[in-house]
Design a protein around this motif. Structure first.
Motif, short mmCIF file in Angstrom:
data_model
loop_
_atom_site.label_atom_id
_atom_site.label_comp_id
_atom_site.label_asym_id
_atom_site.label_seq_id
_atom_site.Cartn_x
_atom_site.Cartn_y
_atom_site.Cartn_z
N LEU A 142 9.15 -3.26 -0.29
CA LEU A 142 8.60 -1.47 0.25
C LEU A 142 8.61 -0.73 -0.89
O LEU A 142 7.87 0.28 -0.83
CB LEU A 142 9.53 -1.22 1.55
N ARG A 143 9.48 -0.97 -2.02
CA ARG A 143 9.31 -0.05 -3.14
C ARG A 143 8.10 -0.11 -3.59
O ARG A 143 7.38 0.73 -4.31
CB ARG A 143 10.56 -0.01 -4.01
N LEU A 144 7.59 -1.41 -3.66
CA LEU A 144 6.21 -1.70 -4.30
C LEU A 144 5.02 -1.24 -3.49
O LEU A 144 4.00 -0.62 -3.77
CB LEU A 144 5.74 -3.01 -4.70
N HIS A 145 5.22 -1.42 -2.07
CA HIS A 145 4.08 -1.25 -0.99
C HIS A 145 4.80 -0.68 0.16
O HIS A 145 5.41 -1.16 0.72
CB HIS A 145 3.46 -2.58 -0.60
N MET A 191 0.14 -7.65 -21.72
CA MET A 191 1.10 -7.96 -20.76
C MET A 191 0.42 -8.63 -19.63
O MET A 191 -0.45 -8.42 -19.10
CB MET A 191 1.83 -6.61 -20.26
N THR A 192 0.99 -9.61 -19.03
CA THR A 192 0.33 -10.46 -18.02
C THR A 192 0.96 -9.71 -16.55
O THR A 192 2.05 -9.60 -16.27
CB THR A 192 1.25 -11.89 -18.08
N PRO A 193 -0.08 -9.35 -15.91
CA PRO A 193 0.16 -8.80 -14.63
C PRO A 193 0.74 -9.63 -13.49
O PRO A 193 0.31 -10.99 -13.67
CB PRO A 193 -1.11 -8.12 -14.37
N THR A 194 1.52 -9.20 -12.61
CA THR A 194 1.77 -9.90 -11.43
C THR A 194 1.21 -9.30 -10.08
O THR A 194 1.53 -8.51 -9.92
CB THR A 194 3.35 -9.95 -11.42
N TYR A 228 0.17 -5.07 -7.36
CA TYR A 228 0.15 -5.58 -8.66
C TYR A 228 1.07 -4.72 -9.65
O TYR A 228 1.05 -3.60 -9.42
CB TYR A 228 -1.45 -4.95 -9.12
N GLU A 229 1.53 -5.48 -10.46
CA GLU A 229 2.54 -5.03 -11.47
C GLU A 229 2.19 -5.16 -12.81
O GLU A 229 1.88 -6.52 -13.10
CB GLU A 229 4.11 -5.57 -11.07
N GLU A 230 2.42 -4.16 -13.70
CA GLU A 230 1.82 -4.57 -15.04
C GLU A 230 2.65 -3.35 -15.82
O GLU A 230 2.45 -2.14 -15.91
CB GLU A 230 0.36 -4.15 -15.30
N GLY A 231 3.69 -3.98 -16.51
CA GLY A 231 4.69 -2.98 -17.29
C GLY A 231 5.05 -1.89 -16.24
O GLY A 231 5.84 -2.52 -15.32
N ASP A 232 5.11 -0.94 -16.78
CA ASP A 232 5.62 0.12 -15.68
C ASP A 232 4.76 0.72 -14.68
O ASP A 232 4.90 1.67 -13.86
CB ASP A 232 6.23 1.28 -16.35
N LEU A 233 3.34 0.06 -14.67
CA LEU A 233 2.57 0.32 -13.76
C LEU A 233 2.74 -0.45 -12.23
O LEU A 233 2.70 -1.81 -12.58
CB LEU A 233 0.92 0.18 -14.35
N ALA A 234 2.78 -0.05 -11.01
CA ALA A 234 2.83 -0.64 -9.88
C ALA A 234 1.76 -0.14 -8.94
O ALA A 234 1.58 1.05 -8.67
CB ALA A 234 4.28 -0.59 -9.17
N LEU A 235 1.02 -1.16 -8.49
CA LEU A 235 -0.05 -0.67 -7.59
C LEU A 235 -0.21 -1.40 -6.29
O LEU A 235 0.30 -2.30 -6.34
CB LEU A 235 -1.54 -0.67 -8.26
N PHE A 236 -0.43 -0.62 -5.24
CA PHE A 236 -0.92 -1.22 -4.10
C PHE A 236 -2.27 -0.95 -3.81
O PHE A 236 -3.06 0.00 -4.08
CB PHE A 236 0.02 -1.18 -2.76
N GLU A 237 -2.82 -1.39 -2.50
CA GLU A 237 -4.29 -1.22 -1.99
C GLU A 237 -5.37 -2.02 -3.04
O GLU A 237 -5.42 -1.82 -3.96
CB GLU A 237 -4.69 0.27 -2.17
N SER A 238 -5.95 -3.02 -2.38
CA SER A 238 -6.80 -3.92 -3.14
C SER A 238 -7.76 -3.33 -4.02
O SER A 238 -8.30 -3.67 -5.04
CB SER A 238 -7.36 -5.12 -2.12
N GLY A 239 -8.36 -2.29 -3.16
CA GLY A 239 -9.63 -1.57 -3.92
C GLY A 239 -9.01 -0.51 -5.17
O GLY A 239 -9.89 -0.77 -6.01
#
Ligand code: GTB
Length: 217
Positions: free
Chosen positions: A51-54, A1-4, A62-73
């Motif tokens: 704001l729902r993501l971050h 899956m291509t992340p965004t 970063y979104e990949e499938g059902d994973l959503a992340l914030f914080e560059s580290g």
């Protein structure tokens, strides 16, 4: 899956690679993972959808499938964990590389951010010029210590790792200040990072976003 990932629609750094999507792009390039970028204006970053993501209304995410992340580290760590190439296989070496990731954002980046805030946000305050040397000296303490630890090595602990990627990305933010030049081992270290083909691709891609946002003619 291509992340965004998300990045500035119009980066205030004018494409100099100082915003934190740069380190995420670099990590994705290092592991050969194609990705998509959703560009956001400052206003869009504060809208409910983002704001729902971050929770802090920032980039990168970063979104990949059902994973959503914030914080560059956290994002770079995730990329390094899921793909070979950015973390050593040896368990102890791997843990030390992760330690360097934390050191970059927890020990080295805060005084650098202080300098940026002192210049950009507090530059017009009457006490600003008096405070600046204190802020710069706190950075010099850390740069001196880091330079001593690096010594004549190419990278912080053996082969290039996510620890180096994060550290170089953090030190890179100091380039406009000229302070890095006081520590030739560290400026060489950053130059080694910048010379990696993956860094160059990531840099070119974020610069292209800025260039495309400029009016023509
Ligand atoms: N701890 C978070 C992380 O590591 O991901 C910090 C994220 C962060 O600070 N994001 C900034 C942001 O979204 C962009 S990178 N800011 C908008 C806001 O808070 O409203 C910081 C940044 C911005 C601008 C420059 N510059 O112009 O040189 C450099 C770095």
């Amino acid at each position: 899956m291509t992340p965004t990932i998300t990045a500035f629609k119009q980066s205030p750094d004018r494409g100099r690679g100082l915003a934190r999507d740069m380190r995420v792009r670099w990590a994705l390039e290092e592991v050969g993972q194609p990705y998509e970028v959703r560009l956001l204006s400052f206003a869009e970053m504060k809208e409910p959808a983002h704001l729902r993501l971050h929770p802090f209304g920032q980039i990168p995410t970063y979104e990949e499938g059902d994973l959503a992340l914030f914080e560059s580290g956290a994002i770079v760590f995730h990329i390094a964990e899921r793909h070979p190439g950015l973390l050593p296989v040896d368990k102890n070496a791997r843990t030390r590389a992760i330690g360097w990731m934390f050191a970059s954002i927890n020990t080295i980046e805060p005084p650098i951010l202080d300098l940026q805030n002192a210049k950009l946000l507090e530059g017009d305050k009457p006490w600003s010029q008096q405070r600046l040397p204190l802020v710069q000296d706190r950075i010099r303490v850390r740069l001196g210590q880091l330079s001593t630890r690096l010594g004549d090595a190419d990278w912080l602990d053996g082969a290039f790792s996510a620890g180096d990627l994060m550290m170089v990305a953090v030190l890179f933010r100091l380039k406009p200040s000229g302070m890095l030049d006081e520590y030739p081992r560290l400026s060489d270290y950053v130059a080694r990072g910048e010379s990696r083909p993956a860094f160059k691709r990531a840099f070119a891609d974020q610069l292209a976003v800025f260039t495309a946002s400029q009016p023509t003619g």
